[in-house]
Write an enzyme that holds these catalytic residues in place. Structure first.
Site, PDB file in Angstrom:
ATOM      1  N   THR A 342       0.822  -1.212   0.000  1.00  0.00           N
ATOM      2  CA  THR A 342       0.000   0.000   0.000  1.00  0.00           C
ATOM      3  C   THR A 342       0.862   1.271   0.000  1.00  0.00           C
ATOM      4  O   THR A 342       2.078   1.225   0.131  1.00  0.00           O
ATOM      5  CB  THR A 342      -0.934   0.002   1.218  1.00  0.00           C
ATOM      6  OG1 THR A 342      -0.171  -0.248   2.412  1.00  0.00           O
ATOM      7  CG2 THR A 342      -1.969  -1.086   1.079  1.00  0.00           C
ATOM      8  N   ASP A 343       0.154   2.407  -0.114  1.00  0.00           N
ATOM      9  CA  ASP A 343       0.814   3.719  -0.190  1.00  0.00           C
ATOM     10  C   ASP A 343       0.798   4.438   1.150  1.00  0.00           C
ATOM     11  O   ASP A 343       0.862   5.668   1.201  1.00  0.00           O
ATOM     12  CB  ASP A 343       0.109   4.598  -1.242  1.00  0.00           C
ATOM     13  CG  ASP A 343       0.015   3.902  -2.579  1.00  0.00           C
ATOM     14  OD1 ASP A 343       1.026   3.350  -3.022  1.00  0.00           O
ATOM     15  OD2 ASP A 343      -1.077   3.909  -3.179  1.00  0.00           O
ATOM     16  N   SER A 368       1.319   8.621   5.231  1.00  0.00           N
ATOM     17  CA  SER A 368       0.723   8.616   3.897  1.00  0.00           C
ATOM     18  C   SER A 368       1.832   8.940   2.909  1.00  0.00           C
ATOM     19  O   SER A 368       2.402  10.030   2.955  1.00  0.00           O
ATOM     20  CB  SER A 368      -0.409   9.640   3.794  1.00  0.00           C
ATOM     21  OG  SER A 368      -0.879   9.722   2.469  1.00  0.00           O
ATOM     22  N   ARG A 369       2.141   7.983   2.029  1.00  0.00           N
ATOM     23  CA  ARG A 369       3.268   8.188   1.117  1.00  0.00           C
ATOM     24  C   ARG A 369       2.913   9.110  -0.039  1.00  0.00           C
ATOM     25  O   ARG A 369       3.796   9.557  -0.756  1.00  0.00           O
ATOM     26  CB  ARG A 369       3.762   6.831   0.595  1.00  0.00           C
ATOM     27  CG  ARG A 369       4.290   5.945   1.725  1.00  0.00           C
ATOM     28  CD  ARG A 369       4.957   4.679   1.222  1.00  0.00           C
ATOM     29  NE  ARG A 369       5.388   3.865   2.352  1.00  0.00           N
ATOM     30  CZ  ARG A 369       4.704   2.857   2.866  1.00  0.00           C
ATOM     31  NH1 ARG A 369       3.534   2.548   2.343  1.00  0.00           N
ATOM     32  NH2 ARG A 369       5.156   2.170   3.888  1.00  0.00           N
ATOM     33  N   VAL A 370       1.628   9.362  -0.258  1.00  0.00           N
ATOM     34  CA  VAL A 370       1.241  10.382  -1.238  1.00  0.00           C
ATOM     35  C   VAL A 370       1.363  11.765  -0.616  1.00  0.00           C
ATOM     36  O   VAL A 370       1.859  12.701  -1.235  1.00  0.00           O
ATOM     37  CB  VAL A 370      -0.185  10.114  -1.741  1.00  0.00           C
ATOM     38  CG1 VAL A 370      -0.670  11.244  -2.641  1.00  0.00           C
ATOM     39  CG2 VAL A 370      -0.232   8.795  -2.493  1.00  0.00           C
TER      40      VAL A 370
END
Length: 531
Positions: A342-343, A368-370
């Site tokens: 997941t991101d 949260s990698r976004v």
């Protein structure tokens, strides 16, 4: 018992064929096999020499199943109904098609199982279009950057760990820490966002799924929601295909330019269902008895979530998979698999839950990698230092327990952090609008709550929300949340919060003053009565 001769059998067959031809019936050749053994959720069949993996088959009583194992002399078939209806010796027929699910606009608001059968007592689903439950993920060249935010209505997530449309954000934590509550609140918050929501329940009890449906109906969220359920009482084959079927429904809308949110609740039970099937079908076990491709079954599922380019539909599919941890062990086998796929992840801490910090989101273990690229610019302008300050506060608070003497700056940091934590608290079924969240974040970061007692902050938050709702209805206020706040807009929003807090303080002081004047009067009245 007399055995029929070959001649009599041939004569009966010729008569049946001639009768069919006279009635102009079309004859169809079907490849069939014979059931040789029946297990819990699967059968083994001899025959079907041309069958393929994931091909849909039908038993003589019409019950569905799909081919999963192909061995030299037999094949393993996973059942999509109760095995009690099948006996050894029954015939199995190929259909020539793979497992699919009907898709159409009419599926909105319905409760179905993974092969499209209604569970809500409504009419049967009819559709000219069926999509295979196993579909390849969109290629990289068809994907667009994740830039549009998906507002969850949960201030902790929207401010600290923003989720974008097309992102995959894992929700994990021990049982009974509020994982499903966050997902349901996110669905409820999409009421005016033009987002189609799909709730996929895997291996849950019927009562738990019924509660989710009741909560969604009570808040009018079923109008744009589809519930696909395979409970713990359903065959294990249905539990295994449930998330893939739900994703195919989501892709139907995504390819038509719609934004879709899908919740997998939860993939822990999906992994266990797959392990059960694999062991029953004699597939080699690996770590923790899971098959060697346990990572692949989840990666190929979540890879289907994306944001498409306009020329390929322009829709998006946002995934919120849920995983249950054991004793806060986020480094276990299945959680680490999902974290790497997941991101980002939102970790719910049972310690925070016990302290009544709800939602119990652990800021230190969540990410949260976004990140900010999918966050509204108005948020970035007020929350860019919030996460750092909150993380520092959590470390300082733990450290301060070992020391009674703190310098002034550390004490101020801890007091500010306590007020940030109170601001981020939020009850279930009460999602916050963007303007309410921004004003609350401005108020706490600018120190408007510093002079309030911790017990007063909840009431102050409610006053600010009421003031924001009444002020934003006025025609002279128009703020573009897609751009960073200007100085005038920031001052205007701060003024709304200051006025609300000032009014709250004055009302409280008046109430305390009236209480003090009432007490002497009561004493005087008592004394005169005694005289």
């Amino acid at each position: 018992m007399k055995t029929p001769s070959v001649t009599s059998v041939a004569e009966k067959t010729i008569k049946r064929l001639s009768r069919s031809l006279r009635q102009k019936e079309e004859l169809q050749l079907r490849e069939f096999g014979t059931v040789i053994s029946v297990g819990e959720g699967f059968v083994k069949v001899r025959g079907l020499p041309n069958a393929g993996i994931d091909e849909l088959v039908r038993f003589s009583n019409g019950m569905p199943g799909f081919v999963y194992n192909l061995d030299q002399n037999e094949c393993g078939i996973i059942l999509l109904d109760e095995e009690k209806k099948i006996d050894a010796g029954d015939e199995v027929y190929r259909t020539g098609s793979i497992v699919s699910i009907p898709v159409s606009e009419s599926i909105l608001g319905r409760v179905i199982d993974p092969i499209g059968r209604p569970l809500d007592g409504g009419k049967k689903l009819y559709s000219n279009k069926h999509l295979a439950i196993e579909r390849p993920a969109p290629p990289i060249m068809h994907r667009a950057p994740v830039q549009t935010p998906l507002q969850t209505g949960v201030i902790t997530i929207d401010a600290l760990f923003p989720i974008g449309r097309g992102q995959r954000e894992l929700i994990l934590g021990d049982r009974q820490t509020g994982k499903t509550a966050i997902a349901v609140d996110t669905i409820i918050n999409q009421y005016d966002k033009d987002v189609i929501c799909i709730y996929c329940g895997i291996g849950k009890q019927k009562a738990a799924v019924a509660r989710v449906i009741a909560d969604l109906r009570k808040r009018n969220a079923m109008d744009y929601t589809i519930v696909l359920s395979a409970t713990s009482e359903d065959p294990v084959g249905l539990q295994y295909i449930a998330p893939y079927a739900a994703t195919s429904i989501a892709e139907y809308f995504m390819e038509r330019g719609r934004d879709v949110l899908i919740v997998y609740d939860d993939l822990t039970w999906h992994a266990r269902a797959y392990r059960e099937l694999a062991l029953l079908l004699r597939r080699p076990p690996g770590r923790e008895a899971y098959p060697g491709d346990i990572f692949y079954i989840h990666s190929r599922l979540l890879e289907r979530s994306t944001k498409l380019k306009p020329e390929h539909g322009g829709g998006s599919l946002t995934a919120l998979p849920i995983i249950e941890t054991q004793a806060q062990n986020i480094s276990a086998f299945i959680p680490t698999n999902l974290i790497s796929i997941t991101d980002g992840q939102i970790y719910l801490s049972p310690e925070l839950f016990r302290k009544d910090v709800l939602p119990a989101i652990d800021a230190g273990n969540s990410v949260s990698r976004v990140g900010g690229s999918a966050q509204l610019p108005a948020y970035r302008s007020v929350s860019k230092k919030l996460r750092l300050a909150y993380s520092q506060f959590e470390e300082m608070e733990a450290f301060s327990r070992f020391s009674s003497r703190l310098d002034e700056s550390t004490r101020q940091l801890i007091e500010r952090g306590k007020r940030i934590r109170e601001t981020l608290k939020q009850p279930q079924f009460d999602p916050l609008r963007v303007d309410e969240q921004v004003v609350l974040l401005l108020a706490v970061t600018q120190g408007l709550f510093d002079n309030l007692h911790l017990d007063e902050i909840e009431e102050a938050k409610n006053r600010i929300r009421q003031a924001v709702q009444s002020e934003m209805e006025k025609s002279d206020i128009s703020i573009n949340w897609d751009k960073e706040l200007k100085d005038k807009e920031r001052e205007r929003l701060l003024g709304i919060a200051q006025n609300a807090i000032q009014t709250f303080k004055e009302e409280k002081e008046e109430g305390e003053g009236e209480k003090e004047t009432e007490e002497p009067d009561a004493e005087t009245g008592t004394a005169s009565a005694q005289d």
